[in-house]
Design an enzyme around this catalytic site. Structure first.
Site, mmCIF file in Angstrom:
data_model
loop_
_atom_site.group_PDB
_atom_site.id
_atom_site.type_symbol
_atom_site.label_atom_id
_atom_site.label_comp_id
_atom_site.label_asym_id
_atom_site.label_seq_id
_atom_site.Cartn_x
_atom_site.Cartn_y
_atom_site.Cartn_z
ATOM 1 C CG HIS A 62 -42.812 -55.388 -27.114
ATOM 2 N ND1 HIS A 62 -41.855 -55.813 -26.219
ATOM 3 C CD2 HIS A 62 -42.882 -54.049 -26.975
ATOM 4 C CE1 HIS A 62 -41.372 -54.749 -25.569
ATOM 5 N NE2 HIS A 62 -41.981 -53.674 -26.001
ATOM 6 C CG ASP A 172 -40.557 -51.886 -22.472
ATOM 7 O OD1 ASP A 172 -41.318 -52.301 -23.353
ATOM 8 O OD2 ASP A 172 -39.536 -51.211 -22.716
ATOM 9 C CD GLU A 204 -40.539 -52.568 -29.075
ATOM 10 O OE1 GLU A 204 -40.666 -51.364 -29.289
ATOM 11 O OE2 GLU A 204 -39.771 -53.022 -28.176
ATOM 12 C CD GLU A 205 -37.568 -53.789 -25.635
ATOM 13 O OE1 GLU A 205 -36.838 -52.907 -26.117
ATOM 14 O OE2 GLU A 205 -38.431 -53.563 -24.770
ATOM 15 C CG HIS A 309 -35.131 -50.874 -21.652
ATOM 16 N ND1 HIS A 309 -34.452 -50.982 -22.836
ATOM 17 C CD2 HIS A 309 -36.434 -51.091 -21.951
ATOM 18 C CE1 HIS A 309 -35.308 -51.232 -23.818
ATOM 19 N NE2 HIS A 309 -36.523 -51.296 -23.298
#
Lengths: 345, 337
Positions: A62, A172, A204-205, A309
């Site tokens: 992603h 990420d 995605e998140e 994150h």
């Protein structure tokens, strides 16, 4: 080269739902190694490296990242905000941010100084509603530049640490996107039979949404999901280590025989690998891919990453390189195997 | 204004070398007489008309961290130097030691946190710096116990005449003091760049002992808590509302007549000023006014939001007002009959 790519994409914003804003960046890097490019309607980027067979292999990583979204413009030039994706409010304190308004606006998220904060207050959990972006503008100027719904990200220059470690925001899952680019480069060197779709998925998140629509569009025979996984830290000592190879996952979201085949290939060619058992939810694009159309057999490979994150996510570039090579080799081996037999129950 | 250079230098209390060297070079450039005392204070002398001994002080040091231990995985445990709220350390880039080895202070992934853990800050003894090594041996080649650590934070001008940097407390004071010394005023004063203010006003104590000032003027970056969530009562100072004059803080009860004289000078010269309305905090005035038989002191400060963090914010307007006011106060006190 790999590092330059990662530093470039980690410096740019692709907050979930806003992946289209910097749409010139990925094609620049992927086009030399692929044959065609299109997008799905949610904003996923799909680069196809054509082969000679009918087999379609989808790689998914992603492109989107967690971010902030402006909810209110306050007196004194402060902005209230909410999060896009999961963010620990504690990781936002004393950060610099870029607000993507009419133009890019610099801001900081601060808190009261220790001089007037008592011990009890420091221990209290912070909530997003307690934090503000300070833009340094009077409100009347600010409203001309920023609107509710504009997004912001932490402003963090990617950083080289010792050896092959790097730290940045949004590794990420830009690390996964970088694995795809490494695989694309490798596959360019060898002739591959399968059609390989390098897919930088959107959203995605916020719930693996781009993976759902892009995999529907591609309709692949198998899916290879590239993610980041939790790396070992002192408070989590039983996790995979950075630099010791990507992490292959075993569990119900993933195809057991395909995963086994991947492990065999890695062992045969001496690619380092670490392992994790994920019985249920993976929290990755594999969630969506697995149940697209009639179902897509998937494997999940993750780059070990510390401090997920936050704006100082840390990885080892060796893991990205090794993952890229291992996937290319895996595709090559699948090209020369009976895929139906592997996928047959 | 020397703020870009000054804020990007490291100078954690007790290790002010970079800042001191920068200031020494500037003083040479402007041909100002100075010496360094036994604690490391830079004591510059602007010679001119003199009625009394004036000491203008700004501290060179900043809050930061110091390496306390290197663990078996090569991670660096640290201690705070000066007043650091643990909450500002989450997810930061820092520079370790003389070679400025880059490192990060991370945080557990939010996904792995329990509901109770979310939003909470960890105490400093649970935090560590990751420089990208895997073993104690690797880290020890680059870092030693006792190395000082400072935040990595670029100087940025933003918003409406605002600036952001680390260590605005008290590089704003250092910058103004350098400007004052550059002006070559015909008014005598000592410009003292002090060490170790943040760990207990140490440098100011010995400097004042040497100079025996009649009047101490402390230039500071001071607390401004004028954010939306803070009640007016606690705001202390307001950014953009001018030079902040202290009346009372934890270290000093200022001579109210002197404070009011300074306020009058501001009014006479149309310089924007405000009172610092909180008794919290303290600065070098606390050491200076108690020196030998005592001295009058005044603190003229630049309001700084998010002070003692890597992203402190101040207004260039306030900076200009403090510079102008301090100049007038010096001239007024040394003017002839």
């Amino acid at each position: 080269m790999l590092k330059d790519f990662l530093f470039d994409i980690c410096s740019s914003q692709f907050v979930s739902g806003f992946e289209h804003v910097n749409s010139h960046i990925l094609p620049k890097y992927f086009k030399p190694y692929t044959d065609s490019f299109e997008k799905d309607k949610l904003g996923s980027y799909i680069f196809k490296a054509s082969g000679t067979s009918e087999t379609n292999i989808m790689l998914a990583a992603h492109i989107d990242e967690i971010g902030l979204m402006v909810t209110e413009i306050l007196e004194g030039g402060f902005l209230s905000f909410t999060s896009v994706g999961g963010i620990n409010p504690a990781s936002l304190v004393a950060q610099e941010v870029t607000v993507f308004g009419k133009e890019k606006i610099f801001g900081v998220i601060g808190i009261k100084p220790p001089h007037i904060t008592d011990a009890e207050e420091r221990k209290k959990p912070l909530k997003l509603k307690d934090l503000y972006i300070d833009t340094g503008y009077p409100r009347e100027d600010l409203v001309k530049m920023v609107k509710v719904g504009d997004i912001a990200t932490i402003k963090r220059e990617p950083l080289s640490l010792q050896g092959s470690r790097i730290s940045a925001k949004a590794l990420d899952d830009r690390a996964g996107v970088a694995v795809m680019l490494e695989t694309a480069k490798e596959l360019k060197k060898i002739s591959h039979k399968s059609n390989v779709f390098f897919t930088a998925t959107a959203q995605e998140e916020t719930g693996t949404r781009g993976a759902k629509t892009s995999s529907y569009k591609i309709n692949p025979h198998i899916g290879i999901v590239l993610e980041v996984g939790f790396g070992m830290t002192p408070d989590m000592t039983d996790l995979p280590q950075l630099g010791k190879g990507p992490i292959v996952a075993f569990g119900g979201r993933l195809n057991a025989k395909l995963t086994k085949k991947f492990v065999e290939v890695c062992k045969k060619y001496n690619y380092p690998l670490q392992y994790e058992a994920v019985p249920g939810r993976t929290g990755t694009d594999a969630e969506a891919l697995q149940i697209t159309r009639e179902g897509i057999p998937c494997i999940l490979l993750s780059i070990p990453l510390r401090y997920m994150h936050t704006s100082v996510e840390t990885i080892d570039l060796k893991d990205v390189e090794n993952a890229g090579k291992a996937i290319a080799r895996f595709i090559n081996e699948l090209d020369n195997s009976d895929l139906e037999e592997i996928l047959c129950f | 204004m020397f703020l870009k250079e000054l804020t990007e230098l490291s100078g954690v209390s007790g290790y002010e070398y970079e800042v001191r060297n920068y200031i020494k070079n500037k003083l040479k450039e402007i041909d100002c007489e100075y010496y360094i005392d036994k604690l490391g204070n830079v004591i510059a002398h602007n010679k001119g008309r003199k009625n009394k001994t004036i000491m203008v002080a700004a501290h060179m040091d900043e809050v930061g961290l110091i390496v306390r231990q290197i663990d078996s995985k090569g991670l660096i445990k640290f201690e705070a130097v000066g007043g650091i709220d643990q909450r500002v350390l989450n997810s930061k880039v820092v520079l370790v030691g003389d070679n400025k080895i880059p490192g990060v202070i991370g945080s557990k992934a939010v996904h792995l946190m329990s509901k109770e853990e979310r939003g909470k800050s960890l105490p400093i003894d649970k935090l560590y710096i990751d420089i990208g090594t895997d073993s104690k041996e690797e880290t020890e080649k680059l870092v030693s116990i006792g190395d000082y650590v400072s935040f990595k934070s670029d100087y940025v001008e933003f918003g409406d005449n605002m600036i952001k940097g680390k260590a605005l407390d008290d590089r704003v004071g250092c910058s103004i003091l350098l400007e004052l010394l550059s002006m070559k005023l015909d008014a005598d004063f000592y410009g003292v760049f002090t060490v170790m203010e943040e760990v207990g006003l140490r440098g100011a104590e010995t400097a004042a002992y040497q100079l025996e000032p009649d009047l101490g003027i402390v230039l500071e970056g001071t607390v401004s808590a004028d954010m939306p969530e803070v009640e007016d009562y606690y705001k202390t100072t307001i950014i953009g509302k001018g030079a902040a004059l202290s009346i009372m803080d934890n270290a000093t009860v200022y001579d109210i007549d002197v404070v009011r004289e300074v306020a009058k000078i501001a009014e006479d010269n149309n310089i924007q000023y405000q009172y610092r309305t909180s008794g919290a905090g303290g600065n070098d005035a606390g050491a200076i006014h108690k020196t030998k038989k005592g001295a009058k002191v005044v603190s003229i400060s630049i309001p700084c939001r998010y002070i003692h963090s890597s992203v402190s914010v101040a207004s260039k307007n306030d900076y200009e007002n403090v510079l102008r006011l301090t100049k007038e106060v010096i001239l007024e006190n040394q003017k002839g009959d």
